[in-house]
Enzyme design. Structure first.
Site, mmCIF file in Angstrom:
data_model
loop_
_atom_site.group_PDB
_atom_site.id
_atom_site.type_symbol
_atom_site.label_atom_id
_atom_site.label_comp_id
_atom_site.label_asym_id
_atom_site.label_seq_id
_atom_site.Cartn_x
_atom_site.Cartn_y
_atom_site.Cartn_z
ATOM 1 N N ASP A 101 0.823 -1.214 0.000
ATOM 2 C CA ASP A 101 0.000 0.000 0.000
ATOM 3 C C ASP A 101 0.858 1.266 0.000
ATOM 4 O O ASP A 101 2.031 1.238 0.379
ATOM 5 C CB ASP A 101 -0.864 0.044 1.266
ATOM 6 C CG ASP A 101 -1.959 -1.011 1.268
ATOM 7 O OD1 ASP A 101 -1.957 -1.894 0.395
ATOM 8 O OD2 ASP A 101 -2.819 -0.942 2.161
ATOM 9 N N ASP A 102 0.216 2.358 -0.385
ATOM 10 C CA ASP A 102 0.722 3.741 -0.206
ATOM 11 C C ASP A 102 1.741 4.199 -1.244
ATOM 12 O O ASP A 102 2.278 5.294 -1.142
ATOM 13 C CB ASP A 102 1.307 3.979 1.205
ATOM 14 C CG ASP A 102 0.264 3.816 2.302
ATOM 15 O OD1 ASP A 102 -0.877 3.447 1.982
ATOM 16 O OD2 ASP A 102 0.609 4.049 3.468
ATOM 17 N N HIS A 148 -6.035 2.714 -3.681
ATOM 18 C CA HIS A 148 -5.992 2.914 -2.219
ATOM 19 C C HIS A 148 -6.478 4.331 -1.905
ATOM 20 O O HIS A 148 -6.080 4.908 -0.917
ATOM 21 C CB HIS A 148 -4.565 2.682 -1.741
ATOM 22 C CG HIS A 148 -4.386 2.568 -0.256
ATOM 23 N ND1 HIS A 148 -5.249 1.889 0.562
ATOM 24 C CD2 HIS A 148 -3.407 3.048 0.563
ATOM 25 C CE1 HIS A 148 -4.805 1.954 1.817
ATOM 26 N NE2 HIS A 148 -3.701 2.663 1.846
ATOM 27 N N HIS A 152 -5.522 9.119 0.906
ATOM 28 C CA HIS A 152 -5.395 8.372 2.154
ATOM 29 C C HIS A 152 -6.179 8.958 3.330
ATOM 30 O O HIS A 152 -5.708 8.990 4.468
ATOM 31 C CB HIS A 152 -3.907 8.246 2.544
ATOM 32 C CG HIS A 152 -3.594 6.963 3.261
ATOM 33 N ND1 HIS A 152 -3.658 6.840 4.625
ATOM 34 C CD2 HIS A 152 -3.222 5.745 2.791
ATOM 35 C CE1 HIS A 152 -3.320 5.596 4.966
ATOM 36 N NE2 HIS A 152 -3.063 4.912 3.872
ATOM 37 N N TYR A 189 -6.448 2.756 6.178
ATOM 38 C CA TYR A 189 -6.607 2.365 7.591
ATOM 39 C C TYR A 189 -7.619 1.227 7.759
ATOM 40 O O TYR A 189 -8.123 1.009 8.855
ATOM 41 C CB TYR A 189 -7.058 3.566 8.459
ATOM 42 C CG TYR A 189 -6.266 4.828 8.227
ATOM 43 C CD1 TYR A 189 -5.012 5.000 8.818
ATOM 44 C CD2 TYR A 189 -6.768 5.849 7.416
ATOM 45 C CE1 TYR A 189 -4.280 6.169 8.598
ATOM 46 C CE2 TYR A 189 -6.043 7.009 7.195
ATOM 47 C CZ TYR A 189 -4.804 7.164 7.788
ATOM 48 O OH TYR A 189 -4.097 8.311 7.561
ATOM 49 N N HIS A 247 3.842 -2.111 3.001
ATOM 50 C CA HIS A 247 3.873 -0.756 2.428
ATOM 51 C C HIS A 247 5.135 -0.544 1.598
ATOM 52 O O HIS A 247 6.223 -0.939 2.034
ATOM 53 C CB HIS A 247 3.796 0.285 3.552
ATOM 54 C CG HIS A 247 2.526 0.200 4.338
ATOM 55 N ND1 HIS A 247 2.369 -0.670 5.390
ATOM 56 C CD2 HIS A 247 1.335 0.839 4.179
ATOM 57 C CE1 HIS A 247 1.135 -0.554 5.866
ATOM 58 N NE2 HIS A 247 0.486 0.343 5.148
HETATM 59 ZN ZN LIG Z 1 -2.412 3.049 3.466
#
Ligand SMILES: [Zn+2]
Ligand SMILES: *[C@@H]1O[C@H](CO)[C@@H](O)[C@H](O)[C@H]1NC(C)=O
Length: 283
Positions: A101-102, A148, A152, A189, A247
């Site tokens: 992710d991210d 995603h 965020h 989250y 991540h």
């Molecule tokens: Zn994230």
């Protein structure tokens, strides 16, 4: 000899800066025509109405801030508050597999160059417009690109319009870069409840959660050791199945990701886990 080295260093620095500037994602004409805008938004993207969204089909709000789970509606099936999953959510894989992710970030490149088999990347729109070339390289290596959100945010505390904006701008950034519309969405989250589900569904996407959280980001805070994560993975491996949350936003988490990949005997992408399509649509 010395002069040649100096020159090449001098030449290289401005060149790499220029290529960084060039790699920022142009705002496509189709998006300008549709939104009336000319540049990618900041952290609070504007809501642009979409004709396929049916507001009457959006479930009621359990509006709450992250971690404030006392007042949620009884049937909201919150993943982050009560670990609730719906029958449509994906949270496992028959073969223990990684997800990241991210990103995309400057560190993603090292990761994709060291994965034995492709993985799944839940990308942020704000990162895609900064690193479109890295997004394309991840895609070219067979990794599956998923959403995603745009920036965020914790979705359960947003209005319906704000949630739609978080999703639509993320999808547009992916389409502007990879010429595809994502099939898979991971809420930031793990902020997923029935209202968020009822919006994600209208985009034709499936929510993807996890059942193995590495807490890899805690390495950056000195609250977790990479060696402990690797121990946990080794222990979990005998179970055979599982979907790992990681991540690709930092050098430390990417390094752990590479070490985890060495422990696994290959892995599956999320669509391979469930026998689904990689993308909703490609252009
Ligand atoms: Zn994230
Ligand atoms: C995706 O991009 C194509 C151009 O490649 C454009 O025609 C289409 O409208 C876009 N669709 C969405 C939903 O972004």
């Amino acid at each position: 000899m010395k002069i040649v080295i100096c020159l090449s260093v001098l030449l290289w620095a401005p060149l790499s800066e220029a290529s960084l500037l060039k790699s920022a994602l142009p705002f496509p004409d189709w998006l300008r025509d549709f939104t009336g805008l000319t540049e990618w938004p900041g952290l609070d993207p504007p809501y642009i109405p979409l004709d396929f969204i049916n507001f009457a089909a959006i479930e009621p709000s359990s509006n709450h801030k992250i971690g404030e789970c006392n007042n949620i509606l009884p049937n909201s099936c919150s993943f982050d508050c009560s670990n609730c999953v719906s029958t449509e959510d994906i949270f496992n894989c028959p073969k223990l597999s990684q997800t990241f992710d991210d990103g995309p970030s400057a560190f993603t490149l090292k990761l994709i160059n060291n994965l034995k088999t492709p993985s799944t990347f839940f990308t942020l729109g704000t990162q895609i417009v900064k690193y479109p070339e890295i997004y394309k390289q991840a895609m070219a290596k067979g990794n599956v690109m998923a959403s995603h959100s745009w920036s965020h945010k914790y979705l359960p505390e947003l209005t319906n319009e704000e949630i739609i904006a978080q999703i639509e701008w993320s999808v547009w950034a992916m389409n502007a870069t990879g010429h595809h519309l994502p099939k898979y969405f991971r809420p930031p989250y793990g902020g997923l409840d029935n209202r968020v589900r009822s919006i994600v569904k209208q985009f034709g996407m499936t929510n993807v959660l996890w059942n193995f959280d590495t807490h890899d980001w805690k390495i950056l805070l000195g609250q977790r050791k990479a060696s402990d994560i690797l121990k946990d993975i080794t222990n979990h491996k005998s179970a055979g199945n599982g979907l790992i949350l990681e991540h690709d936003h930092s050098s430390q988490t990417v390094n752990v990701g590479i070490d985890i990949n060495k422990i696994l005997d290959g892995q599956l992408t999320v669509p391979q886990c469930v026998g689904g399509v990689n993308y909703l649509r490609t252009f």
